[in-house]
Scaffold this active site. Structure first.
Site, mmCIF file in Angstrom:
data_model
loop_
_atom_site.group_PDB
_atom_site.id
_atom_site.type_symbol
_atom_site.label_atom_id
_atom_site.label_comp_id
_atom_site.label_asym_id
_atom_site.label_seq_id
_atom_site.Cartn_x
_atom_site.Cartn_y
_atom_site.Cartn_z
ATOM 1 C CG LEU A 12 -3.864 -0.298 3.670
ATOM 2 C CD1 LEU A 12 -4.932 -1.271 3.207
ATOM 3 C CD2 LEU A 12 -2.504 -0.980 3.689
ATOM 4 N NE ARG A 13 -5.470 8.931 1.024
ATOM 5 C CZ ARG A 13 -6.195 9.200 2.101
ATOM 6 N NH1 ARG A 13 -5.598 9.566 3.204
ATOM 7 N NH2 ARG A 13 -7.507 9.093 2.083
ATOM 8 N N GLY A 14 -0.531 5.312 1.703
ATOM 9 C CA GLY A 14 0.872 5.377 1.311
ATOM 10 C C GLY A 14 1.253 4.271 0.351
ATOM 11 C CG ASP A 39 -7.071 4.675 4.424
ATOM 12 O OD1 ASP A 39 -6.034 5.199 4.835
ATOM 13 O OD2 ASP A 39 -7.839 4.004 5.134
#
Length: 637
Positions: free
Chosen positions: A243-245, A341
């Site tokens: 989910l970092r993106g 994350d």
């Protein structure tokens, strides 16, 4: 002494995308910084160094040299005060000095692995912790990470690549007028740096003020639920890991909205965020492209449109302005979301070629036949790990044993020849000097260093036999997959790789020494198979590659890997010349592995005989890898 005059940020001609990425990171430090990839001479470092004056007096740009020691980066005890005063005084390192500022690393892809590990720890935790020699010390280290790199000089570790929020690829302009403008501006700066900077003071002041205003306005920028769904839809369409993106895209879109003076994120802000934050997060393995085409971006944006338009009728729980749900997203600039994350990302595709004048593959590869290095479509089984003999002193890596700054402590050595202080050895030296005269006092001459054994990277030269005796479709598939998986293994171990092809009338260097498995596989895809087996010439060319590399990289040890059935058929006295060449390789003491690619019920055992002559490790192709690859090889035999 005053700081040297730096080229003004606002005076850089072109590079608008790069300047925008740096500005957005300055507006929202939570984005995670910028990685700038580009060929040499594209003003990467110039632009970054010009960013400092725009950040305000509370921030600073701290440069981390790629040759810095670990103690200089994380901090260390002041040994002089320890010995003189008996006080454990800690001296902060560069990471602590970059707290609340920008940490800049030029040529970040050349940074040693042990320093990369330290950076990853600091980037994940926001602090630097030193646990050494019985001393524990922690300092805050929250910084915006900015790195520059030349793709020709090798890849960046996937874990570190993922820590960069944004990635920008830059190239020299092709427009004549723009090139003239750049050269003219540079010559004016060189002639009068102070005067040139003074002429841009007003623009710099205005730019700094605008950044400051955008940073202040950021907490009030709203991220509508529809745009949050658009972001999620884009990331899902592109198969972005973790989910970092999504988080980085949301922060980048909000920063862009604040930068243009808007109070709410729109589709245009999301598009900019996707262009900057996602290309380097799409790669699954070293063979994937690291960029994103306009067509791919448009497809992803259409997927985002579908996600945005399919929002539930009652979406108040996603409305950032709603106070009815404590779990609803707040203002887009809020850094309360957990951005740490730890999902891994895959690597970039940069190249390094040591000898640009190495001969390219001849037309058709010197022989007729099917193409060789096509890219694998299956999984990524790990091949057996081969290592150079003995203990070396090469660059840090993950292949062969070597003396290093990290690893297991072996013994104490003279201070200055090892790494750090060997406490037990130091105390023992003081006790020996005192020779029973009571409690010994510690003197500088008692200091002993530590010898540590870790692992190094090597130069792995693949000699691939692609002759007619090896070109049956089933055998070719097995050899291709084995070679590609070994190249992949070399990539993960930080090796340089070179590929010599023996096929047709002669052997040639298909891939000069490089850190990029991507470029190696790409060039192998152009190689043709078939013809005779010039094995002697292949061994000679491999030795030439090793010798040339040794002239510029003295401590990098070679490992020669032959993929062959062992039969030499290249011209008169082919077998005798191959034996003579093998004897020369053995005489040099080059660590060698022979992968026997002979298949079928009737086998001549030529590769085993060649391995014996080379004093090499002998490995049948079926035994090269773990179950996955080995089963695949047996399946096509």
């Amino acid at each position: 002494m005053s700081d040297p005059v730096r080229y003004p940020f606002s005076a850089v001609v072109g590079q608008e995308r790069l300047k925008l990425a740096l500005i957005l990171s300055a507006v929202s430090p939570g984005i995670g910084g910028v990685l700038i990839r580009g060929e040499k001479g594209t003003a990467k470092s110039t632009v970054v160094r010009g960013l400092g004056p725009l950040l305000g007096s509370a921030s600073r740009v701290v440069e981390l040299p790629i040759g810095a020691t670990e103690d200089r980066v994380v901090g260390s005890l002041d040994l002089t005060r320890v010995l003189r005063d008996g006080q454990a005084h800690f001296t902060p390192g560069l990471l602590a000095k970059a707290d609340d500022g920008v940490l800049y690393i030029d040529e970040v892809n050349l940074l040693s692995d042990h320093l990369v590990d330290v950076l990853l720890d600091a980037a994940a935790s926001g602090r630097v912790t030193v646990e050494r020699d019985g001393v524990s010390h922690t300092q805050s280290a929250r910084f915006v990470l900015v790195g520059t790199m030349n793709p020709e000089e090798g890849e960046l570790r996937p874990q570190l690549l993922d820590r960069f929020g944004l990635v920008v690829d830059v190239a020299g302009p092709r427009d004549v007028d723009e090139r003239v403008s750049i050269v003219t501006a540079r010559m004016a700066f060189d002639a009068d740096p102070a005067g040139f900077s003074d002429r841009h003071d007003a623009a710099e002041t205005e730019l700094a003020s605008r950044i400051s205003h955008a940073r202040s306005a950021l907490p009030d920028v709203m991220l509508p639920a529809s745009e949050l769904r658009r972001i999620a839809g884009i990331c899902a369409h592109l198969d972005v890991d973790g989910l970092r993106g999504d988080i980085v895209m949301a922060r980048t879109a909000a920063a862009h909205a604040a930068w243009r003076g808007a109070s709410e994120v729109t589709e245009d802000d999301v598009r900019v965020a996707a262009e900057l934050a996602l290309p380097h997060r799409r790669r699954r393995n070293p063979f994937d492209e690291s960029s994103m085409s306009e067509e791919q971006l448009d497809d992803a944006l259409r997927a985002g449109d579908d996600a945005a338009s399919s929002a539930p009728a009652d979406s108040s729980d996603l409305d950032p302005s709603s106070d009815s749900d404590d779990t609803a997203p707040g203002p887009a600039g809020d850094d309360s979301a957990d951005s740490r994350d730890d999902s891994p990302s895959d690597s970039s595709s940069e190249t390094e070629t040591d000898d640009p004048d190495d001969d390219p593959p001849p037309s058709g590869g010197g022989a007729a036949g099917p193409q060789f290095g096509t890219r694998p479509t299956g999984g990524s089984p790990r091949v057996r790990t081969f290592r150079a003999d003995g203990v070396g002193d090469g660059d840090p890596g993950r292949r062969s044993r070597a003396r290093s700054t990290r690893g297991s402590t072996v013994r104490d050595v003279d201070f200055g020849t090892g790494t750090g202080v060997h406490l037990f050895g130091t105390v023992l030296a003081a006790a020996r000097r005192a020779a029973g005269d009571g409690m010994p006092s510690l003197e500088p001459g008692d200091l002993r260093g530590t010898e540590r054994i870790g692992t190094e990277s090597n130069l792995v030269v693949f000699l691939v036999d692609l002759s007619g005796s090896m070109t049956a479709r089933s055998r070719l598939t097995a050899v291709r997959d084995a070679c590609v998986e070994m190249l992949r293994d070399s990539y993960t171990r930080r090796d340089r790789v070179a590929v010599v092809v023996a096929a047709g009338a002669d052997a040639y260097v298909a891939v000069p020494p490089t850190r990029s498995v991507d470029i190696a596989v790409g060039r192998l895809a152009q190689v043709r198979t078939g013809g005779r087996t010039p094995l002697a010439e292949g061994l000679q060319r491999s030795v030439e590659v090793i010798d040339r590399s040794a002239r510029v990289d003295l401590h990098r040890r070679p490992l020669l890997v032959l993929l062959t059935d062992g039969r030499a058929t290249g011209g008169r006295d082919a077998a005798r010349r191959a034996e003579s060449a093998a004897d020369e390789v053995a005489r040099r003491g080059v660590s060698t592995v022979v992968v026997d690619c002979e298949q079928g019920f009737v086998r001549l055992g030529s590769a085993a005989a060649l391995a014996k002559r080379l004093r090499a490790e002998y490995v049948p192709l079926d035994d090269l890898a773990d179950t996955g690859l080995a089963a695949g090889i047996r399946g096509v035999a």
